[in-house]
Write an enzyme that holds these catalytic residues in place. Structure first.
Site, PDB file in Angstrom:
ATOM      1  CB  ALA A 163       1.209  -7.160  -1.309  1.00 32.70           C
ATOM      2  NE  ARG A 216      -7.954   6.153   7.144  1.00 31.85           N
ATOM      3  CZ  ARG A 216      -7.714   4.867   6.896  1.00 31.85           C
ATOM      4  NH1 ARG A 216      -6.480   4.452   6.700  1.00 31.85           N
ATOM      5  NH2 ARG A 216      -8.711   4.004   6.843  1.00 31.85           N
ATOM      6  CD  GLU A 262       3.750 -13.866   7.937  1.00 39.15           C
ATOM      7  OE1 GLU A 262       4.283 -13.276   8.917  1.00 39.15           O
ATOM      8  OE2 GLU A 262       3.300 -13.274   6.932  1.00 39.15           O
ATOM      9  CB  ALA A 265      -4.450  -0.085   2.559  1.00 37.38           C
ATOM     10  CG  ASN A 305      -0.260  -4.555   9.767  1.00 40.83           C
ATOM     11  OD1 ASN A 305      -0.425  -4.837  10.945  1.00 40.83           O
ATOM     12  ND2 ASN A 305       0.693  -3.749   9.354  1.00 40.83           N
TER      13      ASN A 305
END
Length: 511
Positions: A61, A338, A80, A493, A88
């Site tokens: 993102a 899931r 960061e 995701a 991730n």
């Protein structure tokens, strides 16, 4: 009380008064009402750096947002907190749900129909209709374009197949050639680099600056810690939060979902600790569905690792993979979502760890596998290989008679086109377990993904507790909530992060 007696602005100011005096250059801080800490958050009198757009987090993102903002001409920085970029996203399984791709693999492989509308409905149903429909629709509508963007502009490579993942009604899951999310983070990093963006590492955000709770009060910038220095960075246009979830923060996740204690492993990197959620809340951001936290059913049982081999059980159901207990019995429809698979495992009891996925050689390529990956998994002991089901049972310490009986029944279900035990849909693409060699991999649930987070709208703006956008504050990716509802379907995701990263980056230019 009437609106005339109690204005929206006065409500917000009343909420904040216990935490901060709203004049004299103090900052909004609703995190710790009534404490000394709340009273000493003074707004910076000068700024160490000034940018148009500040992006926090360098995963899918954040990289997408920074690339779009900088590509649109904004002076942009990408922060960061960790010593390496990607979060991730780099260790993600590399699976990307999109109804189409530039090669039209699904169509060429005769894997049936699909569309953005069908994908959208799967997202809604897969999350028990807790999703905000317009957010889920953005993901479904933008997924194919996002996939082609990272392929064409970033050089990402895909394996020439499409799988059907649990909870999806179509074959739409694409696999990265490398088998991990780094395929896409590297592509996004290259796209961002073309726009002049390089992640600034070891830069931990420690506060978000906003003067007060007036609905017109914009976010001003952020405070960061870089080594021993504390710096204040001004954002002329926008701050974009793309910091990920909080799965590694045991206290935070168990506060929202008490059963997810330290007993559970976690697939996430160590930086997924959720402090940005709290900083955003402290300046008025609303959150939703924070108790919806996903377990990955196929993680390495002892460590919770999500490696390339742990993606095989996820990619396999559309091609005939079999899930069994260590007693050799099926326990769930392999095409279930899931959360259903994970809790089917957990409900077997602690002594049931691990369960196993069984597949054969013929399934490997169709389900997005790679012979070198399989060889490496065998070398590390992640996969177990045998020439017969009897031999495989012995190597896995599964009762031979039970596993042979389960496999034989499973083969017959595929031939009959009907699964009387678990009602799994049988498709023409599925391969029976009649011929070896055979493989097995152990699996057990680990905490994986936060469906809940900051409330946003379809423009990526962060929404306050009264339902209005906070000026100049955007968010994208796992830090947000409301897209996936109670459960995120696997492989949604990456498109979610990239689609909303691009939306946030583009709209930040207009802020």
């Amino acid at each position: 009380m009437s609106n005339k007696d109690l204005s929206r602005r006065s409500v917000l100011k009343s909420v904040a008064l216990g935490a901060v005096a709203l004049s004299g250059g103090t900052a909004l801080n609703m995190a710790v009402p009534g404490t000394a800490q709340a009273l000493v958050r003074k707004l910076p009198t000068q700024w160490d750096e000034t940018w148009d757009v500040i992006v926090i987090g360098s995963g899918f993102a954040g990289l997408a947002a920074a690339a779009e903002a900088a590509g649109g001409g904004a002076k942009t920085t990408l922060l960061e907190k960790m010593p390496t970029y990607g979060g991730n996203s780099i260790i993600n399984g590399g699976v990307f749900a999109a109804w189409d791709d530039k090669w039209h693999y699904r169509e060429k492989l005769n894997l049936g129909a699909d569309s953005p509308a069908q994908h959208w409905q799967d997202i809604l149903k897969g999350g028990d209709y807790y999703s905000i429909p317009e957010l889920a629709k953005e993901v479904a509508d933008g997924a194919a374009d996002a996939l082609n963007w990272v392929v064409e502009d970033g050089g990402a490579e895909l394996r020439p197949t499409v799988t059907r993942a649990g909870g999806h009604t179509a074959y739409r899951t694409h696999a990265a050639k490398s088998g991990v999310g780094r395929e896409y983070t590297e592509a996004l990093r290259k796209i961002a680099a073309k726009a002049g963006i390089k992640p600034t590492l070891n830069s931990e955000v420690t506060w978000i600056w906003r003067a007060d709770a007036d609905p017109k009060s914009a976010v001003l910038g952020v405070e960061i810690k870089r080594g021993k220095k504390v710096l204040n960075l001004r954002a002329n246009k926008a701050v974009i939060l793309a910091s990920g979830g909080f799965s590694q923060n045991v206290e935070m996740r168990s506060a929202h979902n008490p059963r997810l204690t330290a007993e559970y492993n976690c697939t996430n990197h160590k930086g997924a600790t959720g402090e940005i959620h709290k900083f955003a809340q402290a300046v008025g951001a609303d959150t939703l569905q924070m108790n919806f936290i996903q377990l990955y059913p196929y993680a390495e049982p002892e460590t919770g690792l999500l490696d390339a081999q742990a993606v095989y059980p996820f990619n396999g159901p559309g091609y005939g993979i079999l899930y069994v207990t260590k007693q050799g019995k099926r326990f769930v429809n392999e095409l279930e979502r899931r959360d259903v698979v994970a809790y089917a495992q957990i409900n077997l009891g602690k002594d049931a760890k691990p369960t196993w996925s069984i597949f054969n050689e013929a399934m490997i390529l169709p389900m997005g596998g790679d012979p070198e990956e399989v060889a490496e998994g065998l070398k590390r002991g992640r996969f177990i290989k045998a020439e017969s089901i009897t031999e495989l049972a012995g190597k896995c310490n599964i009762p031979t008679d039970a596993l042979v009986d389960t496999v034989n029944k499973y083969i017959q279900y595929h031939k009959d086109g009907k699964d009387p035990e678990f009602n799994k849909p049988i498709t023409p693409a599925m391969i029976t377990l009649e011929k070896g060699p055979f493989y097995a991999i152990p699996q057990w649930p680990a905490v994986h993904f936060c469906m809940g987070g900051l409330r946003i709208n379809a423009s990526g703006q962060v929404i306050d507790v009264f339902g209005s956008p906070i000026p100049k504050l955007f968010a994208a990716g796992e830090v947000t909530g409301g897209i996936h509802g109670s459960n995120r379907l696997g492989s949604n995701a990456i498109p979610t992060c990239i689609v909303f990263g691009r939306i946030a980056g583009r709209n930040a230019l207009k802020a």
